[in-house]
Design a protein around this motif. Sequence first.
Motif, short mmCIF file in Angstrom:
data_model
loop_
_atom_site.label_atom_id
_atom_site.label_comp_id
_atom_site.label_asym_id
_atom_site.label_seq_id
_atom_site.Cartn_x
_atom_site.Cartn_y
_atom_site.Cartn_z
N GLN A 98 -13.74 3.60 39.56
CA GLN A 98 -12.97 2.58 38.97
C GLN A 98 -11.24 3.25 39.00
O GLN A 98 -10.36 2.55 39.23
CB GLN A 98 -13.22 2.23 37.50
CG GLN A 98 -12.96 0.88 37.37
CD GLN A 98 -13.46 0.46 35.78
OE1 GLN A 98 -13.20 1.31 34.93
NE2 GLN A 98 -14.04 -0.52 35.74
N GLY A 145 -9.67 0.89 41.10
CA GLY A 145 -9.49 -0.45 40.22
C GLY A 145 -10.61 -1.28 40.20
O GLY A 145 -11.91 -0.64 40.24
N PHE A 146 -10.59 -2.59 40.26
CA PHE A 146 -11.61 -3.51 40.37
C PHE A 146 -11.81 -3.80 41.53
O PHE A 146 -12.50 -5.13 41.63
CB PHE A 146 -11.42 -4.54 39.31
CG PHE A 146 -10.93 -4.11 37.90
CD1 PHE A 146 -11.68 -3.40 37.22
CD2 PHE A 146 -9.58 -4.58 37.11
CE1 PHE A 146 -11.31 -2.92 35.90
CE2 PHE A 146 -9.30 -4.12 36.14
CZ PHE A 146 -10.29 -3.11 35.50
N TYR A 147 -11.55 -3.19 42.69
CA TYR A 147 -12.00 -3.72 43.82
C TYR A 147 -13.38 -3.82 44.07
O TYR A 147 -14.12 -2.86 43.66
CB TYR A 147 -11.25 -2.50 44.74
CG TYR A 147 -10.82 -3.22 46.34
CD1 TYR A 147 -9.38 -3.72 46.37
CD2 TYR A 147 -11.50 -3.25 47.30
CE1 TYR A 147 -8.94 -4.06 47.33
CE2 TYR A 147 -11.18 -3.65 48.77
CZ TYR A 147 -9.83 -4.17 48.59
OH TYR A 147 -9.37 -4.76 49.63
N PRO A 148 -13.96 -4.72 44.66
CA PRO A 148 -15.44 -5.03 44.90
C PRO A 148 -16.04 -3.59 45.49
O PRO A 148 -15.47 -3.21 46.35
CB PRO A 148 -15.66 -6.12 45.51
CG PRO A 148 -14.29 -7.00 45.39
CD PRO A 148 -13.21 -5.86 45.33
N PHE A 149 -17.18 -3.41 44.76
CA PHE A 149 -18.02 -2.08 45.58
C PHE A 149 -18.31 -2.34 46.81
O PHE A 149 -17.72 -1.27 47.73
CB PHE A 149 -19.24 -1.95 44.58
CG PHE A 149 -18.94 -1.63 43.33
CD1 PHE A 149 -19.12 0.00 42.95
CD2 PHE A 149 -18.85 -2.40 42.34
CE1 PHE A 149 -18.91 0.34 41.70
CE2 PHE A 149 -18.76 -1.90 41.03
CZ PHE A 149 -18.95 -0.59 40.74
N TYR A 172 -3.18 -2.69 36.41
CA TYR A 172 -4.04 -1.51 36.04
C TYR A 172 -3.79 -0.35 36.90
O TYR A 172 -4.35 -0.02 37.72
CB TYR A 172 -5.38 -1.85 36.00
CG TYR A 172 -5.87 -2.36 34.64
CD1 TYR A 172 -6.63 -1.71 33.83
CD2 TYR A 172 -5.94 -3.66 34.52
CE1 TYR A 172 -6.99 -2.20 32.51
CE2 TYR A 172 -6.14 -4.32 33.16
CZ TYR A 172 -6.88 -3.31 32.31
OH TYR A 172 -7.28 -4.06 30.99
#
Lengths: 340, 456
Positions: B99, B103-107, B400
């Motif tokens: 993370q 960040g919140f980039y899809p796995f 973020y």
Amino acid sequence: MKRTLLSLALGTAVSLAGITAASAGTLDDVKSKGFIQCGVSQGLIGFSNPDDKNNWTGLDVDFCRAVAGAVFGDGQKVKFTPLSAKERFTALQSGEIDILSRNTTWTMGRDTSLGLVFAGVTYYDGQGFLVKKSLGVDSALKLDGASVCTQTGTTTELNLADYFRANNMKYEVVAFEKADEVIAAYDSGRCDVFTTDQSGLYAERLKLKNPDENVVLPEIISKEPLGPVVRQGDDAWFNVVKWTYFALLNAEEAGVTTANVDDMVANSTDPGIRRLLGVEGDFGKAIGLENNWAANAVKAVGNYGEMFDRNVGPETNLKISRGVNALWSKGGIQYAPPVR
Amino acid sequence: MSDIHSQRDLAYVRTEEAPAMPAPLTVSGPIGWMRENLFPTPINSLMSLIFGALLLYVIWITLEWSVFNAVWSGEDRSACIGDGAHGACWAMARAKFGQWMYGFYPFTERWRVDVVGIVGVLALVPMMMPSLPYKRINGIFLLGIYPILTLILLTGGNFDISFLPTITVNIDTGESSLNWSVWMVAFAFVLAIVVPILFLGFVAKIISPIISAIASAAIAGGVALLLIIMSIDFGLPYVETSKWGGLLLTLVVAVTGIVASLPIGVLLALGRRSNMPVVKLFSVAFIELWRGVPLITVLFMASVVLPLFLPPGTSFDKLLRALIGVALFSSAYMAEVVRGGLQAIPKGQTEAAQALGLTYWQNMGLITLPQALKLVIPGIVNSFIGLFKDTVLVGIIGLYDLLLIVQAANTDQKWVAPQTHSTGFFFAAAVFWIFCFGMSRYSMFMERQLDTGHKN
């Protein structure tokens, strides 16, 4: 589906649906775009925070999921916009978000002068006290002569002065500029008592070296009702948000949970439950939703009690007791008008 | 001749030099160095001892906290409380590491970020080593192809570009509104650049008409090609910019700002020293306006005030707003740094160039700017480093970046513990230091490379 390059590059592209719905109200707008844009906090333990798996979690977050459940029958149809305290109201006013569910205190000023309305109180917060268990104190009224750690320049300090003076108690203030300094001072024994909003006390307790040796006293000495906010003058959407909140409370009162909601829909004979879950009457249609809107909201996040327990309740690390947030029938002040 | 012969014949004259004796231990080697630099006088010796002890103490407590007392593994916060509360909580950093980077980039889509990063490093490293060839091709790739590749990989590409403008009619009020198509906006953009170039070429005759025609055609063709490439469906799922975060976001903001600020800054600096009143006025106004407001105000304006002016329902990407703000802001600073360099070049250089018949741009490109930019490398890198660290300010508008996402760990019930905050900050500080120190060292390397012996 193709995306508009303009919306990324120049920001002037508006879809047909977007423009039509914008004037027709948030509810239609939300239905046509297929998701709810929900403004949340950038990080507040138990209320809104991204977890390891990039999912948003927390009480404020779950409330938005409940609204998504009520509108779409799918609690995942919601996008979260993390907002700082300074930009939260503008984001709602400008239409960037549809609901602001960001531990925002309901005050008269905010309710009347910002062009916004509060749709309910999802958490009754208020200033409380944290003490070491070794102090042997079980009530704030026994804090005569204590030294109190607090943050400078906040209303906390004024509430503290009022409370101690009203109860004829002496105290000594140890004030700091930053929240982290306050908790560090308390942890190192500079003062006997730490005071801030109660949900904050529970959160800060987790940062202590030995959280279990500290206890939050039951008294609350100020009013900080936290709840979701929507734009003023958009009554259809206001009703949806307000009644989603009431539905979660009514579901808890009626004993409807995620586990038994399908069974209740099929088998319940209680007329109150049948109306709530849309088996009888057209209450969903009256607010522009499907009749099983409340059942869908409960399926998305559970009833209010489940939502509370999962995010901040005694089973979580926060260990917040229901207190005033219990239902009115159980000694608290959470109360919802009936569905009829 | 005979003298030499006679000397050689003398028995007591050495014909070769005696081997040098090693210097005594007290003046050579580490001991000698220490005697000379640390303990030359009693007062210096005392200070050396005090500061040496302080240094050792700081190193010791840092190591004790970050290594010896640290918690290296664990499933949740319970590992880092109680007895574990005295050192860094690296167990948390391990759980959050992905993370913090993406960040919140899809796995499932993170490989796209990896590709962008690896390609970027592979292209940048040879570019930064003066001894390696193919600089021109590499430069075209880095400044022309790589940004497009990055944009497509990170967002997913497949943008909608329709030729015709769409007209939407509001069913409720009957009002109609015109939505400009991408092509119309692109056309207006191209027109705004091409018309002045053609004007300079054919009417004012400041540059050659052929060059102006070729440049215009190249710009128009380039923009059209870019739009077509952007519209190709590569089958990549869309990742909205609100999901970007951590080091990825920090680097996107910093690199965009750095790459944009240097050319814009050079143009503004030239504009400010120009004899043309309009150009000069515009440059001065731009520089003084952007330098006169704090970056935090620029970001707030972009994030909070701008949406109020736009029609409702309009979305204007938050990251893009921040990128434009940061780029323009740092350009103004860069302009003043470059102007300082331009002022240091003696007027004789320009006069000599004019005497040789060089045009303004030839003079600038071949004589003045290379010297001026070389002079202000420390200032330029200073701006870059400042910009890199200023990227943390985007946190206040809800993006973020690395610093904000590191702090988010402290509000995660699963991991919040006494040392969560400090561990995150320690990590962020280390990452920032590595990047800034790298930039600083590379600038010193470049200064030595370009040194022509004129330094005082």
